[in-house]
Every structure is written in C-alpha cells, then in structure tokens.
Design an enzyme around this catalytic site. Structure first.
Site, PDB file in Angstrom:
ATOM      1  N   ARG A  94       0.868  -1.421  -0.130  1.00 32.48           N
ATOM      2  CA  ARG A  94       0.090  -0.152   0.138  1.00 32.48           C
ATOM      3  C   ARG A  94       1.017   1.169  -0.026  1.00 32.48           C
ATOM      4  NH1 ARG A  94      -5.406  -2.010   2.037  1.00 32.48           N
ATOM      5  NH2 ARG A  94      -6.076   0.150   2.171  1.00 32.48           N
ATOM      6  N   TYR A 116       0.593   4.209  -2.250  1.00 36.14           N
ATOM      7  CA  TYR A 116      -0.637   5.306  -2.323  1.00 36.14           C
ATOM      8  C   TYR A 116      -0.302   6.039  -1.219  1.00 36.14           C
ATOM      9  CZ  TYR A 116      -5.192   6.939  -2.097  1.00 36.14           C
ATOM     10  OH  TYR A 116      -6.452   7.651  -1.663  1.00 36.14           O
ATOM     11  N   VAL A 122     -17.905  -1.244  -1.060  1.00 35.30           N
ATOM     12  CA  VAL A 122     -19.246  -1.191  -1.134  1.00 35.30           C
ATOM     13  C   VAL A 122     -19.493  -1.634  -2.503  1.00 35.30           C
ATOM     14  CG1 VAL A 122     -21.004   0.677  -1.506  1.00 35.30           C
ATOM     15  CG2 VAL A 122     -19.391   0.613   0.506  1.00 35.30           C
ATOM     16  N   ASN A 129     -18.090  -3.873  -4.528  1.00 30.60           N
ATOM     17  CA  ASN A 129     -17.898  -5.168  -4.655  1.00 30.60           C
ATOM     18  C   ASN A 129     -19.159  -5.664  -3.811  1.00 30.60           C
ATOM     19  OD1 ASN A 129     -15.393  -5.561  -5.950  1.00 30.60           O
ATOM     20  ND2 ASN A 129     -14.376  -6.718  -4.470  1.00 30.60           N
ATOM     21  N   PHE A 130     -19.464  -5.511  -2.804  1.00 34.08           N
ATOM     22  CA  PHE A 130     -20.625  -6.136  -2.220  1.00 34.08           C
ATOM     23  C   PHE A 130     -21.764  -5.827  -2.772  1.00 34.08           C
ATOM     24  CE2 PHE A 130     -18.919  -6.313   2.525  1.00 34.08           C
ATOM     25  CZ  PHE A 130     -17.578  -7.242   2.095  1.00 34.08           C
ATOM     26  N   GLY A 140     -10.309 -11.607   5.624  1.00 34.91           N
ATOM     27  CA  GLY A 140     -10.273 -11.939   6.905  1.00 34.91           C
ATOM     28  C   GLY A 140     -11.509 -12.354   7.442  1.00 34.91           C
ATOM     29  N   GLY A 198     -13.442 -10.304   8.691  1.00 32.87           N
ATOM     30  CA  GLY A 198     -14.687  -9.227   8.487  1.00 32.87           C
ATOM     31  C   GLY A 198     -14.696  -8.239   9.925  1.00 32.87           C
TER      32      GLY A 198
HETATM   33  N1  UDP Z   1     -12.922  -5.608   1.629  1.00 36.93           N
HETATM   34  C1  UDP Z   1     -13.710  -7.085   1.830  1.00 36.93           C
HETATM   35  N2  UDP Z   1     -14.257  -7.505   0.513  1.00 36.93           N
HETATM   36  C2  UDP Z   1     -14.296  -7.006  -0.693  1.00 36.93           C
HETATM   37  C3  UDP Z   1     -13.539  -5.662  -0.753  1.00 36.93           C
HETATM   38  C4  UDP Z   1     -12.882  -5.185   0.551  1.00 36.93           C
HETATM   39  O1  UDP Z   1     -13.815  -7.591   2.984  1.00 36.93           O
HETATM   40  O2  UDP Z   1     -14.547  -7.387  -1.385  1.00 36.93           O
HETATM   41  C5  UDP Z   1     -12.463  -5.270   2.655  1.00 36.93           C
HETATM   42  C6  UDP Z   1     -10.826  -4.853   2.820  1.00 36.93           C
HETATM   43  O3  UDP Z   1     -10.010  -5.767   2.974  1.00 36.93           O
HETATM   44  C7  UDP Z   1     -10.788  -3.726   3.766  1.00 36.93           C
HETATM   45  C8  UDP Z   1     -12.260  -3.031   3.720  1.00 36.93           C
HETATM   46  O4  UDP Z   1     -13.056  -4.133   3.079  1.00 36.93           O
HETATM   47  O5  UDP Z   1     -10.767  -4.030   5.265  1.00 36.93           O
HETATM   48  C9  UDP Z   1     -12.199  -1.642   2.681  1.00 36.93           C
HETATM   49  O6  UDP Z   1     -11.605  -1.963   1.602  1.00 36.93           O
HETATM   50  P1  UDP Z   1     -11.683  -0.928   0.470  1.00 36.93           P
HETATM   51  O7  UDP Z   1     -10.848  -1.401  -0.733  1.00 36.93           O
HETATM   52  O8  UDP Z   1     -12.818  -0.536   0.196  1.00 36.93           O
HETATM   53  O9  UDP Z   1     -10.953   0.286   0.930  1.00 36.93           O
HETATM   54  P2  UDP Z   1      -9.595   0.654   2.062  1.00 36.93           P
HETATM   55  O10 UDP Z   1     -10.363   1.268   3.155  1.00 36.93           O
HETATM   56  O11 UDP Z   1      -8.844  -0.640   2.425  1.00 36.93           O
HETATM   57  O12 UDP Z   1      -8.760   1.524   1.300  1.00 36.93           O
END
Ligand code: UDP
Length: 319
Positions: free
Chosen positions: A144, A147, A190, A192-193, A207, A209
């Site tokens: 990461r 970024y 968001v 993705n879900f 992980g 969750g």
């Molecule tokens: N995450 C997840 N499933 C997904 C996409 C993301 O569980 O399909 C988790 C990711 O591991 C993180 C959180 O959701 O803990 C937020 O991820 P995102 O990529 O939206 O942004 P971040 O806050 O990590 O920059």
C-alpha cells in the site's frame, strides 16, 4: 459570467466528477482534466453541454497549462487499493510529479489550492479514532506504500509550497466514501458487495470481517470539501463519517438494502489492510460547522438505483 475559474484534476473520477457538479453549482466555471486511466468520461457526460464546463484529456505528469485559474482542486490519483496496486508507479508519479505540476499552476496564477489526501496517511492506525495530529503507522515499503507515501509526499509538498511560495493551500484527508459513479470493478468494498449482492454472488469478506471502516455518503463528503475550500485552514482536515462498522456488518447492511439472498464467503486478508479506521471530526465540526447527515443504510438506498444499473452493464475492464 462566472465568478471564478476552477481547475479540477482527476475530474472524471468518482469524487472529481461530483466535485465538478458542486463547483458549477457554486458559480465557478470548471476546466476539468483527466488522463482517463481510472476515471470515466461517462461521469462527466451530463456536463457536456454546459458552457461553463470544459474537459481536457491530458496527463498531469507532463507539464501542462490550462490558462489562468482562480482555484486548483488536485484530485488526480488512482484511489482504490486494486487500482493503485495495479498502477503502483503511476500512483507514486502523480502524487509527486503530478502534484508539483498542479502546485506550479496555483503558484503561477496566484490561485488557491486544494489537495485530496487520505486517511491512508494514518496507515494501520494505533490511535483510534484518528485525529489530524496523529502521524500514522505506515509501512513505507509495503504494497500500500505506493499510495500512502504518494499522498504523504503530496501533503509535504503542499505544505512546502505554502511555506516557501506562500501558496494559499488546503489539505483534506478523505475517509471511505461511497455513492453513485463508483466503478463497479474498482475492488472497493461497497461496489464489490453491491455488485455481488445484486448478481446473487457470494459476498467476499476479507479476513474474518472484524476490521472496521467508517463510510461517508458522497454528498456529505463533497459538502465538506466545499466548506473547507472556503475556509482559511492550511493544515490537514479529516472529512468522513465517524460511524464505524465492521466489514461483516457492512456486508449485512448491503444484503438487507438489496434484499439479496447471497451468502458470505471468507477470503484472505490483504497485506497491511488497516484493522480499524474512524475519523475524529471535531476539527471539521468546529471549524467548518460540518458533519455528515446521511447514515449508511440511507446512503446505500440512495445508491441502489445506480448500482443496479451498473451491475448489469459492462463498464469495461480496468486498464
Ligand atoms: N474488503 C472486503 N471484501 C471486498 C473488498 C474489500 O472484505 O470485496 C475489505 C478490505 O479488506 C478492507 C475494507 O473492506 O478491510 C475496505 O476496503 P476498500 O478496498 O474499500 O478500501 P480501504 O479502506 O482498504 O482503502
């Protein structure tokens, strides 16, 4: 006649495009630039016939000039973990070289300057919630870092132009934001879900969750930007929603709002994924009179129509 002319870099992105709308609403004319690496012209399609709006496809990593402007809003950068890991070197480049170019324009024309920074500056935070005074816990060489360190460098450069060149600067630290125009395949939680729930696929929780995030609806976020842009505050300001959810709870909210019967599937947690994140917004409340109004359930409902449409249309693959 417009009162002022604003440059928006990264204008075809999720936040950049909503910002263009807000600036036009504030009476600015807008020159919007984007190289369309992760942004989409479709996000600006509705502005095509607005005489106060102009789009230029260009790469801000090359020196550029769009003529005199009164305000520079620097939003160009791949912003989702999937995008910035695919485009790691370009992310570092736009955070450094691109930020020099954006600041040089502000300096040249005596324009005000506003940079989009991020809660990723706090890394995997050991202080919770995160106040602007916290220096963060960032792995400078992890996946990461392309970024996180680009954004931290962008903040440092912005403060340097403020101190050495007296550029009138502002820095916003943006926390997780969602809403219409997010790209369905950018990998963020968001979209993705929502996509998975609407298509009847398993929701992929990384992980166990239990990691947390705090989700801000886009109109609240943009309102915070506009207020900060009108303030005289040069130091970083958090703009985000302070209501914190576990990712598992976020998955359940998405299932409820979409009425989906999808199951939850657990997948490995990406390296250096922050365990917790929640903004302390005392500063924004006190300084700007700002706080978010839209809770997660309401915001997801307000986004549902967009995600339904997007879930069944081809938005193309990422470049
Ligand atoms: N995450 C997840 N499933 C997904 C996409 C993301 O569980 O399909 C988790 C990711 O591991 C993180 C959180 O959701 O803990 C937020 O991820 P995102 O990529 O939206 O942004 P971040 O806050 O990590 O920059």
């Amino acid at each position: 006649m417009s009162k002022s002319r604003a440059l928006v870099t990264g204008a075809a992105g999720f936040l950049g495009s909503h910002l263009c709308d807000a600036l036009l609403g504030e009476g600015y004319s807008v020159v919007a630039v984007d190289n369309l690496l992760t942004g989409r012209q479709a996000n600006l399609e509705h502005l095509r016939n607005d005489s106060r709006f102009e789009f230029r496809q260009l790469d801000i990593n090359q020196p550029f000039d769009v003529g005199k402007v009164d305000y520079v809003f620097h939003f160009a950068c791949p912003a989702s973990p999937v995008d910035y890991m695919v485009h790691g070197i370009l992310t570092l480049k736009v955070g450094s070289v691109g930020t020099f170019h954006a600041l040089d324009i502000a300096h040249k024309y005596g324009a005000k300057y506003f940079i989009s920074s991020t809660s990723e500056c706090y890394g995997d935070p050991l202080e919770h919630p995160q106040k602007e005074t916290y220096w963060g816990n960032v792995n400078p060489i992890g996946p990461r870092s392309v970024y996180d360190e680009a954004k931290r460098f962008g903040e440092a450069l912005t403060m340097a132009y403020h101190r050495y060149h007296k550029v009138d600067t502002r820095i916003v630290r943006i926390f997780n934001t969602y809403g219409p125009r997010m790209q369905l395949n950018d990998g963020r939680v968001v979209p993705n879900f929502m996509k998975q729930a609407l298509r009847g696929e398993d929701l992929t929780v990384y992980g166990d969750g239990s990691q947390t995030r705090s989700f801000c609806y886009v109109s609240d976020e943009i309102d915070g930007f506009i207020r900060l842009s009108k303030s005289d505050e040069h130091l970083p300001t958090n703009i985000g929603n302070p209501t914190e959810f576990t990712i598992l709870e976020c998955a359940r909210r998405v299932l409820a709002v979409t009425g989906s019967k999808s199951s939850i599937r657990y997948e490995p947690l990406p390296q250096d994924d922050p365990k917790q994140r929640r903004p302390d917004i005392t500063k924004a409340k006190t300084l700007l009179g700002w706080e978010p109004k839209i809770d997660l359930e309401t915001g997801l409902k307000m986004s549902l129509e967009y995600f339904k449409k997007a879930a069944f249309e081809d938005q193309g693959t990422r470049k």
